[in-house]
Structure formats: structure tokens, C-alpha cells
Design a protein around this motif. Sequence first.
Motif, PDB file in Angstrom:
ATOM      1  N   ASN A 686      26.773  42.862  59.850  1.00  0.00           N
ATOM      2  CA  ASN A 686      28.005  41.942  59.352  1.00  0.00           C
ATOM      3  C   ASN A 686      29.148  42.840  59.505  1.00  0.00           C
ATOM      4  OD1 ASN A 686      29.658  40.060  58.573  1.00  0.00           O
ATOM      5  ND2 ASN A 686      28.149  39.154  56.942  1.00  0.00           N
ATOM      6  N   GLN A 687      29.638  43.340  60.708  1.00  0.00           N
ATOM      7  CA  GLN A 687      30.932  44.049  60.658  1.00  0.00           C
ATOM      8  C   GLN A 687      32.162  43.866  60.544  1.00  0.00           C
ATOM      9  OE1 GLN A 687      30.505  45.403  64.668  1.00  0.00           O
ATOM     10  NE2 GLN A 687      29.021  46.783  64.450  1.00  0.00           N
ATOM     11  N   SER A 688      32.115  42.363  60.474  1.00  0.00           N
ATOM     12  CA  SER A 688      33.621  41.700  60.039  1.00  0.00           C
ATOM     13  C   SER A 688      33.950  41.791  58.424  1.00  0.00           C
ATOM     14  CB  SER A 688      33.649  40.256  60.558  1.00  0.00           C
ATOM     15  OG  SER A 688      32.628  39.510  60.055  1.00  0.00           O
ATOM     16  N   ILE A 689      32.923  41.641  57.971  1.00  0.00           N
ATOM     17  CA  ILE A 689      33.041  41.462  56.362  1.00  0.00           C
ATOM     18  C   ILE A 689      33.331  43.179  55.875  1.00  0.00           C
ATOM     19  CG2 ILE A 689      30.343  41.689  55.796  1.00  0.00           C
ATOM     20  CD1 ILE A 689      31.403  39.684  53.510  1.00  0.00           C
ATOM     21  N   ALA A 690      32.481  43.891  56.749  1.00  0.00           N
ATOM     22  CA  ALA A 690      32.751  45.456  56.301  1.00  0.00           C
ATOM     23  C   ALA A 690      34.278  45.877  56.345  1.00  0.00           C
ATOM     24  CB  ALA A 690      31.878  46.150  57.035  1.00  0.00           C
ATOM     25  N   GLU A 691      34.634  45.267  57.585  1.00  0.00           N
ATOM     26  CA  GLU A 691      36.033  45.719  58.057  1.00  0.00           C
ATOM     27  C   GLU A 691      36.947  45.089  56.999  1.00  0.00           C
ATOM     28  OE1 GLU A 691      38.810  47.462  60.055  1.00  0.00           O
ATOM     29  OE2 GLU A 691      36.646  47.705  60.536  1.00  0.00           O
ATOM     30  N   LEU A 696      39.616  49.105  50.361  1.00  0.00           N
ATOM     31  CA  LEU A 696      39.873  48.644  49.219  1.00  0.00           C
ATOM     32  C   LEU A 696      39.314  49.650  47.989  1.00  0.00           C
ATOM     33  CD1 LEU A 696      39.213  44.857  49.624  1.00  0.00           C
ATOM     34  CD2 LEU A 696      41.569  46.183  49.442  1.00  0.00           C
ATOM     35  N   ILE A 697      38.198  50.229  47.946  1.00  0.00           N
ATOM     36  CA  ILE A 697      37.580  50.554  47.087  1.00  0.00           C
ATOM     37  C   ILE A 697      37.049  52.128  47.510  1.00  0.00           C
ATOM     38  CG2 ILE A 697      35.955  50.748  45.231  1.00  0.00           C
ATOM     39  CD1 ILE A 697      38.214  48.534  44.642  1.00  0.00           C
ATOM     40  N   ALA A 698      37.139  53.087  46.917  1.00  0.00           N
ATOM     41  CA  ALA A 698      36.998  54.343  47.641  1.00  0.00           C
ATOM     42  C   ALA A 698      35.304  54.332  47.611  1.00  0.00           C
ATOM     43  CB  ALA A 698      37.378  55.700  46.719  1.00  0.00           C
ATOM     44  N   GLU A 699      34.615  53.870  46.583  1.00  0.00           N
ATOM     45  CA  GLU A 699      33.155  53.969  46.779  1.00  0.00           C
ATOM     46  C   GLU A 699      32.634  52.580  47.005  1.00  0.00           C
ATOM     47  OE1 GLU A 699      29.169  54.828  43.991  1.00  0.00           O
ATOM     48  OE2 GLU A 699      31.068  55.161  43.231  1.00  0.00           O
ATOM     49  N   THR A 700      32.519  52.558  48.305  1.00  0.00           N
ATOM     50  CA  THR A 700      32.158  51.080  48.877  1.00  0.00           C
ATOM     51  C   THR A 700      30.740  51.538  49.692  1.00  0.00           C
ATOM     52  OG1 THR A 700      34.189  50.417  49.409  1.00  0.00           O
ATOM     53  CG2 THR A 700      32.392  49.409  50.737  1.00  0.00           C
TER      54      THR A 700
END
Length: 726
Positions: A686-691, A696-700
Motif C-alpha cells: 500500500n504505497q499510496s497510504i505510506a506516501e 508527518l511523524i519522524a517515527e513512522t
Amino acid sequence: MGTISRPTPSGTKNCNKENIMQYPFEKLFEPGMIGPIKVKNRIIKTANGTSYMDEDQTCGDRMIAYYERLARGGVGLLVVESCGVEYPLGIQHIHYFEDGSYEGVQLHFDDDRLIPGFRKLTEACHRYDCKVSIQFQHSGPWNPTGLLPKDMSVREIKCASSMSEEELPGPDFLPCREMTKNEIEQQVDFWASAAERAYRAGFDACEINHATCHQGNTFLSRIWNKRTDEYGPQSFENRTRFLRRCIEESKKRTGSNFAVHVIMNAVEYNHPLATTLEEGAEMAKLVAEVADGLNVRGERYGHRGGLLQPDRLYYPELPDDLPKDYDWSRSGKGGSVPLVEAIKAKGVQIPIWTACRLDPILGEEYLRRGSLDFVGMTRRLLADPDLPNKTKEGRLEDIRCCNGCLHCFDMRNRNRKLECRVNATLGRELLPEFQARPVGKVKKIMVVGGGPSGMEMARLAARRGHEVVLYEKESKLGGLLPVAAIVKDIETEDLTMFVNYLTTQIKKEGVKIHLRTEVTPSLVNQEKPDALVIAAGAAHTTLDLPGAMSRRVVKTEKINNILKLLLKYLTSAQLGKLTKLWMPFGKSVVIMGGTIHGCELAEYLTKRRRKVAIVHNGHKEEIGDKMTIDDLDNLLPWLKQNHVPVWEEVEYQRISSQGLEVCLKDRRKYIIKGKNVISTQDWGPNQSIAEKFKGLIAETHIIGSCREPGLIVDAVREGAKLGLSI
């Protein structure tokens, strides 16, 4: 102690619904004697292989930690896995190499050098007031993994009698020759010497395995035994003589506080000379004169799975040759209990037990009826080693359920390290990334997605002390598990049980749950988490094929959306029944993809009266890939019986008005006709949601099928690993 909250099934003797509802598990947690040893409760962890031994074949830290974890969970008696009395001929899990060398992936106890490791194991388990036994075996002619050579110069097999290839009762055996009297004496010494080593290593008991199709059963069964001497099949005394001698000699070499119990076939099927239940009961009566306990099972020739797990005979449908002596009223649960009852009817007084999907409730019922003296369990304790303690404390809802999927058994069949689909820490107790430690700094963790990966991560992170908030855009938790439960059929493998368990646990751990909420970047900014975990599941990809946009093509995304919509109002079980009456498909369906998803979908649609064809653009060996060996062995003949063609090694050409056009390796072209075409291969990361949430958050963290589409075991493992380490 916990109380039973379900009514008993019909037919219960001396145990009515009112008593079951009113009293705790008084029988299950009543101490009991097996010969000279006192067991604190009636739960026995029966033997199963793990392949956790060290490279030098010794019992090392990993194996010790695994058994210590089981002991800590409250089981009364642990039976350490099948352990060969002769090496390498006594074990079936072994690799032979071209140069003649070999490597075992199974325990054996034929050398004093192995004692220290086992002594550490018994000491670790005894700390929890857990008695420890060890199962001894000699595989004899049995070769269920198919990995052993048939070259008798490499592997000379000695049994009760000689058996040629043509005489063997199934495909999983190797030819053997008859043992001489001197060789029988040597074999008895092997068994007794192993028992003596176990005694010296601190074991409380040993189990002599003369069941299934091991060497010992070749004396008990008339299929294998053609001898004319005192070990022949002419009488029950003769047939049991080898087993009784192994027991007696083992007792001579061990102390008076050491128990010797036995596992044996009470009945066999699918052969004219198979042991009948009447014969099995008579032999058990003789064995009971010298043994301290009996664990009984049945054997079904012709299929490698036998009757080790009677519940899996229901997959995909009950066979025509269903063993008649078993109880099939509960889908295989308690199936072999009538075998115990038949032996008890002969007046046998020593403790008798069996293992067949028994749970605490059924176990209590059978103990009260007097049908069992102890309750054997394996898979349920792998899924949750704390099952005994949780049951005793009345926390049945906290027990991690075993779905009976046989992933554990399948790993063993493939000579790989044992693992459990729903318990990611099993066998990994010593790995730093799988140990639960309190958090040093509490973090606010935002989890996107309520599937198995997201929920397992949330459960463990919250348990360790983190503040966890979980968002799911659907109205229910579980991700695709409720949908998968429909396809897999609730009757054979109820995945909703695992969803219910995870849901209950994350609520108890204080995870804040938001349903019907799609996470946006602005919502993430609003929550201001210290860590963001994306577990939103796999993405639906585009089918790159001419005609893919045709209305004839039914995308899995559309199927899932329809089922998710209906699941808002119906349970998976209700929806499963409804789809037997109506489905959004034509009467004929072509399935693209022949691995696990394609095969399971084919079974599901065939049961709903669709004409199905499986078409796979890969090698023949990939058909059913990721399915367990046993399930696939059951499914392929069933598909053939139900006229489901399986095409492999094809090239997809286009989707036309008639169906799916393909090209074979020899360049011949065919049209696989069908009203609808369904692809099971349109999943991807699910590359789109990762993109969408990038930066947004440093630790993702991205986990589960969102990162890489996989199976339930992969999702749970990734969720657990992150939940324990974040």
C-alpha cells in the motif's frame, strides 16, 4: 477457579447443564496420579516436534526456554517432543546429503552426552511444579516427510516383519526387513537405555510411542506383523510382547518414582488387516498390566495425515471413508474419546487420555463423565501456553484461541522450526525483539488499521505501558479476517475467534478505538503521536491485461467491499450461509492464480454450485503454495472429484466475451470459458497510504500487508515484533 459458561452438549452422562454452570473446573484442576508421580492438574501437554535443538543435536537454550514457558503457563504434565531411541534410523525428520552425511532435525537420546541439556530442561520446568515426561520413538518404516532415501544401503529399516514396496499399506513408508531375535533384544535395550538416561536427566516419566506407523506398531498391527515366533500376531500376548518388554526393561533401569506411560493405536482403518477397536482394547488391557498410563489414538492408512488431527478431516468436506469408531458430533473435537471409553469398558484401571482438539470445557465434561482420566492438549497450548492458568482464574475470554489451522504441524512437516500462526512469541522466547519489557519512556502511538497486524501491535505496546490509539475506517475490527472467515468456512477454521480475542484484549489494555474513521494527515497532526504505525492492509492493484475493464471481470476489491458492507449487518457465519443461496457471480467462474488464495476461493465457489476453473501463470509446483501440506493433499483430489480443472504454466493473453484467453508453453492457445473472471493476484504494498503520511511523524512504521502482502502468520509476527520493541 473459573466457571464454565456454556451448556454441555447433549448426551452428557452424570453431568447436567445446571451442574456445569454452577461449579468450577473442579475435575480439570484436581491432582491426579500417573503411576508413582502426582500431577497437579489433569492437563497434559502432549508431545509435538519443534526442531528447536541446537546444531549439535543437544537440547539447548531455545528448547529449554520453550518448554519452561509452557510449564509457567500452568500445565500439569509436559511431554517433551518425539525423541529417537536410535540415531539416525530412529527419527524421521532428517536430511541425507549426497556424500552420505546426514543432519537430523529431531531430538534423540542415544548418548550420555545429551543428558546435561535435558537436565537443564527438567530443572527449569520443575520450578513451576510441572512434571516432565519425554516421548521416545523409533520411526521404523514411517517416512511422512518424504525426505528420506529409499536406498536400503543408506537406510536399513528393521521391523517386525519384512515388507516389500508392493506390500506397504501406503505411500509414506519404506520397505523393511524382519528383525532377528538378537536385534529385538538390541532394540529393547535402546528403549530401556533411553529411559535410563531420562531418569538420570531428572525426568519424572517417559512415554513409549508404539503408535501411528512407528517401529513398535509393526508388532502390534497384523498389517505389518507376519512373524511365526512368540512376537507374532497369533495372540494378543504375542503382539504386545515387544512393547511390554520395552516397558518392563525401562522400569528395571529407573527408580520407583519414575513413570512409564505408553501411546498406542487403539484402532486402525483402511486396510483388511487393520487393528479393530475390539483388538486394540484387548491389547491395551495387556499393556496396562505393566504401564503407568495410556495415551491412545487411531491410524488411518493411505493418507499421510492419518488421524493425528481428526478435525482436519472436515476439510474441505468429510471423506466417504470416515472412521466409524470416532465421535464426529463436534466436528472432530473429542473425536477419539470413544477409543478411551472402549478400553475403560475392559476394566483397565490405569489413567487413560487422548488429544483431539479438547478444550477446558470439553475436558471438564469428559473428566466428570469418567470418559477420560487426563486431558491431552497440544495446539491449544501452543497458541496460548497460559491456557491452564487463565482457565483456573476464570479468564476464558483471555485465552488466545487456536483455530486448528495446522500451520504449526505444517512447519514441522517441512522440517522447519515450529511456529504458531497466532502466537508470534512461540519458540522465540529468548530473542530480544520478542521479549516484553516495560517501556522506559511512554509514547503516544497512533495505529492506522484494525487488522491482525495493527491490533497485535496495539495490544502488546499498550500492555508494555504505551498510550495507544487505534483508528479503523470500517465499522468493525479485524481487517480482512472476517472476510477470510467466510471463504475459509466457519465449520473448519473460525477466524472470527481470533478477531474476538484481539478485540477483547486491546480494550482491556486500554487502547482507545475509533471505528468508521478514515485517517487523514490533518487527523494525525491533531493527535500529535510520538509514533505512527501504518497497518492499513494491502492495496488493490490494476490488472494489466486486455479486457481487464470488462464487466465480466470481478475485482477482489469489489468482492471485499460487498462483503464488508454486508458484515455491518451480519456475522461471518450468517453471511457464509447466505452466500450458499445467492452470490454476485455467474454460474461459471475462471480464477486467475493458483496459490493459496486461488485454491481456497475455488473451494468456496464450488461449494456454492459454481462451475470453476483455476488458471495459474506459474509452475505446477506453485499450485496451492502457502497452503499446509495436509490441506492441499485433501483439496486437490476434492477439486478433481468436483470437476475443477487446474491449468498451470500458462500465459494470460486477454479477457474476452467468452472468458480468459491463455497460451500454453507449446504456444497453443485456449479460451477458458466463464461468465466471470476473478484475479487473486491483484494485491500489492500500500504505497499510496505510506506516501500520504510521509514526513508527518519522524517515527513512522509500516507493517503487515501494507508493507508487503502476506499471510496471517506474517501479519501477527510483524505486529508483535513492533509492539514489543517500540
